[in-house]
Design a protein around this motif. Structure first.
Motif, PDB file in Angstrom:
ATOM      1  N   UNK A 114       3.737  -3.959 -13.183  1.00 62.89           N
ATOM      2  CA  UNK A 114       4.173  -2.564 -13.338  1.00 62.89           C
ATOM      3  C   UNK A 114       4.599  -2.283 -14.777  1.00 62.89           C
ATOM      4  N   UNK A 115       4.124  -3.095 -15.725  1.00 60.82           N
ATOM      5  CA  UNK A 115       4.362  -2.912 -17.165  1.00 60.82           C
ATOM      6  C   UNK A 115       5.831  -3.039 -17.555  1.00 60.82           C
ATOM      7  N   UNK A 116       6.648  -3.783 -16.761  1.00 62.56           N
ATOM      8  CA  UNK A 116       8.033  -4.025 -17.175  1.00 62.56           C
ATOM      9  C   UNK A 116       8.095  -5.000 -18.344  1.00 62.56           C
ATOM     10  N   UNK A 117       7.129  -5.910 -18.417  1.00 63.06           N
ATOM     11  CA  UNK A 117       7.072  -6.845 -19.553  1.00 63.06           C
ATOM     12  C   UNK A 117       5.644  -6.828 -20.101  1.00 63.06           C
ATOM     13  N   UNK A 118       5.460  -7.502 -21.234  1.00 69.42           N
ATOM     14  CA  UNK A 118       4.149  -7.532 -21.886  1.00 69.42           C
ATOM     15  C   UNK A 118       3.195  -8.460 -21.124  1.00 69.42           C
ATOM     16  N   UNK A 119       1.956  -8.035 -20.988  1.00 67.98           N
ATOM     17  CA  UNK A 119       0.927  -8.864 -20.357  1.00 67.98           C
ATOM     18  C   UNK A 119       0.448  -9.917 -21.353  1.00 67.98           C
ATOM     19  N   UNK A 120       0.583 -11.196 -20.981  1.00 70.23           N
ATOM     20  CA  UNK A 120       0.211 -12.276 -21.885  1.00 70.23           C
ATOM     21  C   UNK A 120      -1.027 -13.035 -21.437  1.00 70.23           C
ATOM     22  N   UNK A 121      -1.476 -12.813 -20.202  1.00 70.38           N
ATOM     23  CA  UNK A 121      -2.666 -13.502 -19.700  1.00 70.38           C
ATOM     24  C   UNK A 121      -3.598 -12.476 -19.067  1.00 70.38           C
ATOM     25  N   UNK A 122      -4.837 -12.898 -18.804  1.00 70.50           N
ATOM     26  CA  UNK A 122      -5.822 -12.016 -18.174  1.00 70.50           C
ATOM     27  C   UNK A 122      -5.543 -11.797 -16.688  1.00 70.50           C
ATOM     28  N   UNK A 123      -4.684 -12.661 -16.102  1.00 70.70           N
ATOM     29  CA  UNK A 123      -4.387 -12.493 -14.678  1.00 70.70           C
ATOM     30  C   UNK A 123      -3.490 -11.288 -14.431  1.00 70.70           C
ATOM     31  N   UNK A 124      -2.665 -10.910 -15.423  1.00 71.57           N
ATOM     32  CA  UNK A 124      -1.745  -9.789 -15.242  1.00 71.57           C
ATOM     33  C   UNK A 124      -2.488  -8.461 -15.016  1.00 71.57           C
ATOM     34  N   UNK A 125      -3.463  -8.072 -15.874  1.00 65.62           N
ATOM     35  CA  UNK A 125      -4.195  -6.824 -15.575  1.00 65.62           C
ATOM     36  C   UNK A 125      -5.001  -6.902 -14.289  1.00 65.62           C
ATOM     37  N   UNK A 126      -5.479  -8.091 -13.914  1.00 65.88           N
ATOM     38  CA  UNK A 126      -6.207  -8.223 -12.647  1.00 65.88           C
ATOM     39  C   UNK A 126      -5.294  -7.877 -11.477  1.00 65.88           C
ATOM     40  N   UNK A 127      -4.068  -8.426 -11.466  1.00 63.09           N
ATOM     41  CA  UNK A 127      -3.120  -8.138 -10.385  1.00 63.09           C
ATOM     42  C   UNK A 127      -2.754  -6.660 -10.384  1.00 63.09           C
ATOM     43  N   UNK A 128      -2.551  -6.090 -11.569  1.00 61.43           N
ATOM     44  CA  UNK A 128      -2.188  -4.678 -11.652  1.00 61.43           C
ATOM     45  C   UNK A 128      -3.286  -3.792 -11.069  1.00 61.43           C
ATOM     46  N   UNK A 129      -4.539  -4.086 -11.439  1.00 58.45           N
ATOM     47  CA  UNK A 129      -5.668  -3.279 -10.951  1.00 58.45           C
ATOM     48  C   UNK A 129      -5.845  -3.443  -9.449  1.00 58.45           C
ATOM     49  N   UNK A 130      -5.773  -4.665  -8.958  1.00 57.45           N
ATOM     50  CA  UNK A 130      -5.973  -4.906  -7.520  1.00 57.45           C
ATOM     51  C   UNK A 130      -4.837  -4.317  -6.693  1.00 57.45           C
ATOM     52  N   UNK A 131      -3.619  -4.297  -7.239  1.00 55.97           N
ATOM     53  CA  UNK A 131      -2.501  -3.642  -6.553  1.00 55.97           C
ATOM     54  C   UNK A 131      -2.777  -2.158  -6.403  1.00 55.97           C
ATOM     55  N   UNK A 132      -3.297  -1.540  -7.458  1.00 56.90           N
ATOM     56  CA  UNK A 132      -3.628  -0.113  -7.384  1.00 56.90           C
ATOM     57  C   UNK A 132      -4.782   0.142  -6.419  1.00 56.90           C
ATOM     58  N   UNK A 133      -5.773  -0.762  -6.398  1.00 52.78           N
ATOM     59  CA  UNK A 133      -6.921  -0.591  -5.492  1.00 52.78           C
ATOM     60  C   UNK A 133      -6.469  -0.651  -4.042  1.00 52.78           C
ATOM     61  N   UNK A 134      -5.618  -1.615  -3.707  1.00 52.24           N
ATOM     62  CA  UNK A 134      -5.153  -1.751  -2.320  1.00 52.24           C
ATOM     63  C   UNK A 134      -4.315  -0.553  -1.899  1.00 52.24           C
ATOM     64  N   UNK A 135      -3.469  -0.054  -2.796  1.00 53.61           N
ATOM     65  CA  UNK A 135      -2.642   1.097  -2.449  1.00 53.61           C
ATOM     66  C   UNK A 135      -3.430   2.378  -2.349  1.00 53.61           C
ATOM     67  N   UNK A 136      -4.558   2.470  -3.097  1.00 54.20           N
ATOM     68  CA  UNK A 136      -5.351   3.697  -3.100  1.00 54.20           C
ATOM     69  C   UNK A 136      -6.422   3.725  -2.020  1.00 54.20           C
TER      70      UNK A 136
END
Length: 523
Positions: free
Chosen positions: A410-432
């Motif tokens: 949820x962008x509370x901290x800086x994304x340092x790995x490629x797994x962070x945007x993957x989790x963010x996108x998939x969280x949005x996909x599941x909720x939408x």
């Protein structure tokens, strides 16, 4: 004399019998020859007819073979013609390509000539500009020297004094601006905060509270309500004290309401009430015993759910406390969506996306499952759920990639790995996903209703059903008003109406169904 007469009679009789036998043999022989002749004639006729039939069959087979030969020949000729046509097309494309390449080569030659000319011109202009720049630098240097002589200070000292004065002026302006903003924010912050909170409560507060804080316990009859309340309310007070859940007994027939913010407590209260009502013994001592037993069952169920979820997803080496937290997700919902189901969806989506990107799907699946563990805390905390989940993951030995993905989704901290945007996108996909959450569900149902209402606007439509998540509309028409030709026209008109008047994802298939029924009853 009599003897002679008898003898003559016997002899005459014998002679007559012999003559009769001879005549009979002659007649039988004649009849047999006739039968043989007739059989010979029949056999010869059948042989002749068989020969004729064989000749006709032979002619038919020859004709069929000739026709088949002609068909095969025509098919072969067609294949040859098609191959020749393809070869001709390929040769034509090759010729066109050659001509195109030759024209492009000519263009390239022309462009090379033009570029060479422009390059020479550019070199000439560059030399001219360098000469001019040298002259300008000399003039500027003479002017600076003259200004230094006139002012009595060097150019570097003048520059330093100018920069210092500009810095002081900028600091003064910035401090004044910041002070004004701070004073204005102090004046309006409390008022704006109250306005936001009131608007939020008025819009969704009541619905969300009822949705997420209440469970209904159904009863077989209203007589059980009195036993649950007990003498002077001692049973209901004992249940509320043991479970921490408020029990509301009102005029609702055959039901009581359990109210609590903690879904695990509500589940404990519900199961305890079920056991007490089934057993029939409802008194304070029994209530405490049943509640303690139910709490142990719920804790065991939480652990079993967590283990089963981890095994189903193929995640290994997860700390027992994290497994228990995953199990608690079963009793928690987010925007009307079950948190455990949402986390499982996100885990599977993360694994697929990581595989497509060439990353480790196991790490992505682990981060996807644990991304919302901060939503099920044992104690109250002021941290956002993403940061709380990251702290738990770090505490129980998860890898830095997983911890960063949990804390940054949820962008509370800086994304340092490629797994962070993957989790963010998939969280949005599941909720939408349509139907996953309440806000999306309302618009999804409205879109299906609009599809059906649009079909009813055409003449002859009897029923309309939007199916396949709104990707198909099935329309049933009256056979007396719509014939087969009009059915096809109606399907086209409805699809055009949808295309022009509605906004929808993907495609909508319109199927018009027309049927005629004849029904009679045998009495």
């Amino acid at each position: 004399m009599e003897t002679i007469t008898i003898t003559g009679i016997v002899i005459g009789t014998a002679i007559g019998l012999v003559i009769g036998l001879v005549i009979t043999k002659i007649l039988e022989k004649k009849r047999g020859s006739e039968i043989i002749n007739k059989a010979k004639r029949t056999a010869s006729n059948r042989v002749k007819s068989a020969h004729k039939e064989a000749e006709s069959i032979k002619k038919d087979k020859i004709l069929q073979a000739k026709e088949r030969f002609i068909e095969l020949k025509s098919e072969h000729e067609k294949v040859i013609l098609s191959r020749e046509k393809k070869i001709a097309d390929v040769e034509k494309r090759l010729r066109d390509k050659e001509s195109q390449l030759s024209s492009e080569l000519d263009k390239n030659r022309k462009l090379n000539k033009e570029l060479a000319t422009k390059e020479a011109d550019y070199d000439y202009r560059l030399d001219f500009l360098e000469k001019k720049q040298t002259e300008i630098d000399k003039v500027h240097k003479r002017q600076v020297e003259q200004l230094e002589v006139i002012s009595g200070i060097s150019a570097e000292d003048a520059k330093s004094e100018l920069v210092a004065s500009l810095k002081e002026e900028a600091k003064s302006d910035a401090m004044s601006y910041v002070q004004d903003i701070m004073e204005e924010a102090k004046l309006t912050a409390e008022q704006d905060a109250r306005k936001i909170i009131l608007n939020t409560i008025q819009r969704v507060g009541v619905e969300q509270s009822i949705e997420n804080c209440v469970s209904v316990f159904n009863l077989e009859s209203d007589d059980v309500k009195g036993r649950i309340i007990g003498r002077e309310g001692r049973n209901i007070r004992a249940i509320e004290s043991a479970t921490g859940v408020e029990i509301i007994v009102d005029d609702t027939p055959e039901a009581i309401i359990l109210s609590c913010f903690d879904p695990v407590r509500r589940e404990v209260a519900r199961l305890s009430l079920h056991n007490l009502v089934t057993d029939g013994r409802i008194h304070p001592a029994r209530i405490e015993e049943v509640v303690k037993k139910t709490e142990k069952q719920i804790q065991q169920e939480i652990i079993e759910v967590g283990k089963r979820t981890v095994i189903d997803l193929g995640i290994h080496g997860l700390h027992p406390e994290l497994i228990k937290t995953v199990g608690r997700m079963k009793f928690r919902s987010s925007y009307g969506q079950n948190l455990l189901q949402h986390s499982r969806e996100v885990a599977n989506l993360c694994a697929l996306m990581a595989t497509e990107l060439g990353l480790n799907p196991k790490v992505a699946k682990r981060a996807g499952l644990l991304h919302d563990i901060g939503k099920v805390p044992d104690t109250e905390t002021e941290l956002p759920h993403a940061l709380l989940g990251m702290q738990w993951a770090e505490k129980y030995g998860e890898k830095p990639d997983v911890c960063n993905a949990i804390g940054a989704h949820h962008d509370e901290i800086e994304m340092k790995t490629l797994y962070a945007p993957i989790v963010q996108v998939c969280d949005a996909i599941s909720g939408a996903r349509p139907g996953a959450r309440r806000q999306v569900l309302d618009s999804y149902i409205q879109r299906l209703k609009d599809l059906e209402d649009l079909a009813f606007g055409f003449t002859g439509v009897q029923k309309a059903y939007a199916i396949q998540a709104g990707r198909e509309l099935r329309v049933l028409v009256e056979s007396s008003k719509v014939d087969d030709a009009k059915a096809s026209e109606l399907s086209f008109n409805i699809s055009q109406k949808i295309q022009n008047d509605m906004t929808y994802p993907g495609q909508v298939k319109v199927t018009v169904i027309r049927e005629t029924r004849a029904v009679n009853v045998a009495k």
